[in-house]
Design an enzyme around this catalytic site. Structure first.
Site, mmCIF file in Angstrom:
data_model
loop_
_atom_site.group_PDB
_atom_site.id
_atom_site.type_symbol
_atom_site.label_atom_id
_atom_site.label_comp_id
_atom_site.label_asym_id
_atom_site.label_seq_id
_atom_site.Cartn_x
_atom_site.Cartn_y
_atom_site.Cartn_z
ATOM 1 N N PRO A 243 41.070 23.681 25.853
ATOM 2 C CG PRO A 243 41.406 22.013 27.440
ATOM 3 C CD PRO A 243 42.072 22.712 26.289
ATOM 4 C CD GLU A 244 36.905 28.162 24.089
ATOM 5 O OE1 GLU A 244 36.037 29.012 24.383
ATOM 6 O OE2 GLU A 244 37.037 27.711 22.934
ATOM 7 C CE LYS B 219 40.969 30.359 26.839
ATOM 8 N NZ LYS B 219 41.541 30.499 25.476
ATOM 9 C CG HIS C 119 50.076 10.347 25.296
ATOM 10 N ND1 HIS C 119 51.183 10.279 24.473
ATOM 11 C CD2 HIS C 119 49.035 9.864 24.559
ATOM 12 C CE1 HIS C 119 50.832 9.799 23.296
ATOM 13 N NE2 HIS C 119 49.540 9.544 23.322
ATOM 14 N NE ARG D 117 46.955 17.389 19.621
ATOM 15 C CZ ARG D 117 45.859 17.923 19.094
ATOM 16 N NH1 ARG D 117 45.574 19.201 19.326
ATOM 17 N NH2 ARG D 117 45.058 17.210 18.345
ATOM 18 N NE ARG E 47 43.064 30.743 17.351
ATOM 19 C CZ ARG E 47 42.922 31.260 18.569
ATOM 20 N NH1 ARG E 47 42.459 30.502 19.552
ATOM 21 N NH2 ARG E 47 43.235 32.523 18.816
#
Length: 296
Positions: A2-3, A61, A95, A114, A276
């Site tokens: 997320p940005e 962020k 999760h 994650r 990336r």
């Protein structure tokens, strides 16, 4: 990851549901989610239980809940972190990592598939301007993070000077959170496409008017994404109500390898970049030439 737009969407939702509430029972269900709170789960819970939340702030962020103790609950969502406001009786998410009671009607849940995200309780320090609306300061561990381009106190001239001194590739500089915060891979590619600048352009070669145009497009992209609720690709990013964002439909460069550029029709190119990808139009964003070797 997320940005700025995605984190700001979550921050606004938390402001609505959490500000003014008192934290009740705290349950840490996975120690990795508080791994940076080095004193452990018992201390983490003790420093939150019974504390009133006065507001929800953000820098880049990172976001945090300001507490009446003078501390903050700092959150970084990592790759898949979600902060959800749920009724206490609802079945736990698969999760679910941390749960904070907010009275009889709601609880705040940190869900992270994650486990790259994290929560920690940290002191607030003065940032000269209070660190954001309300004058509550900024968590000490992120005091080095630069302002983001939507911050009213962001200094365009100082950024331009620092950018030209950095002597690196332009996109690397945009991702440097100590220089300008909140921009990640997606919105860097989009702003560079709109600015017609290649990601590898040397920062020291940029002219002031180019930097002015770049900042304008950075802000446009971030505001448009914010209006659409952010960008969701795989369902891992959602707001506090579990809803996805829709800016993906407006992307012009990121993730569009082989598709025609909306300006000129040339297929979008993908380059490897910092483990990336970077997406650009070969025609609209020409790759900078290598400087000539010095003559002997």
């Amino acid at each position: 990851m997320p940005e700025l737009p995605e984190v700001e969407v979550v921050r606004r939702g938390l402001e609505q549901w959490v500000a003014g509430r008192t934290i009740g029972d705290v349950a840490v269900l996975h120690p990795r989610s508080i791994r940076r709170h080095v004193t452990g789960a018992a201390d983490f819970s003790a420093r939150l239980c019974g504390r009133a939340v006065s507001g929800v702030r953000r820098r880049g962020k990172y976001m945090w809940l300001t507490l009446d103790s003078g501390e903050a609950l700092l959150a970084h969502l990592g790759m898949s972190g979600q902060l959800l406001v749920q009724p206490p009786g609802r079945d736990p998410e698969r999760h679910l990592r941390v749960r904070l009671g907010l009275g009889t009607e709601n609880e705040l849940r940190f869900v992270d598939q994650r486990t790259f995200g994290h929560l920690m309780v940290v002191p607030l320090v003065s940032a000269g301007d209070g660190g954001g609306p309300g004058g509550d300061g900024i968590p000490d561990v992120i005091a080095h993070i630069a302002r983001d381009p939507l911050d009213p106190s962001f200094d365009d001239d100082a950024f331009a000077d620092a950018l030209r001194r950095r002597r690196t590739e332009l996109k690397r500089a945009l991702l440097d959170q100590s220089l300008i915060s909140g921009i990640g891979n997606i919105y860097a590619d989009e702003a560079l496409w709109r600015s017609r600048l290649h990601w590898a352009r040397p920062t020291q070669m940029l002219r002031r008017p180019q930097i002015t145009v770049l900042l304008r497009h950075v802000r446009e992209v971030l505001r448009e994404a914010l209006a659409e609720g952010g960008t969701s690709f795989d369902g891992l990013y959602v707001n506090v109500n579990g809803e996805s964002g829709y800016f993906e439909r407006g992307l012009k460069a990121y993730g569009r390898r082989g598709l025609p550029c909306d300006r000129c029709g040339t297929p979008i190119r993908r380059d490897a970049f910092m483990n990336r990808s970077s997406f650009s139009c070969p025609k609209c964003q020409p790759k900078p030439r290598r400087p000539r070797a010095a003559l002997s």
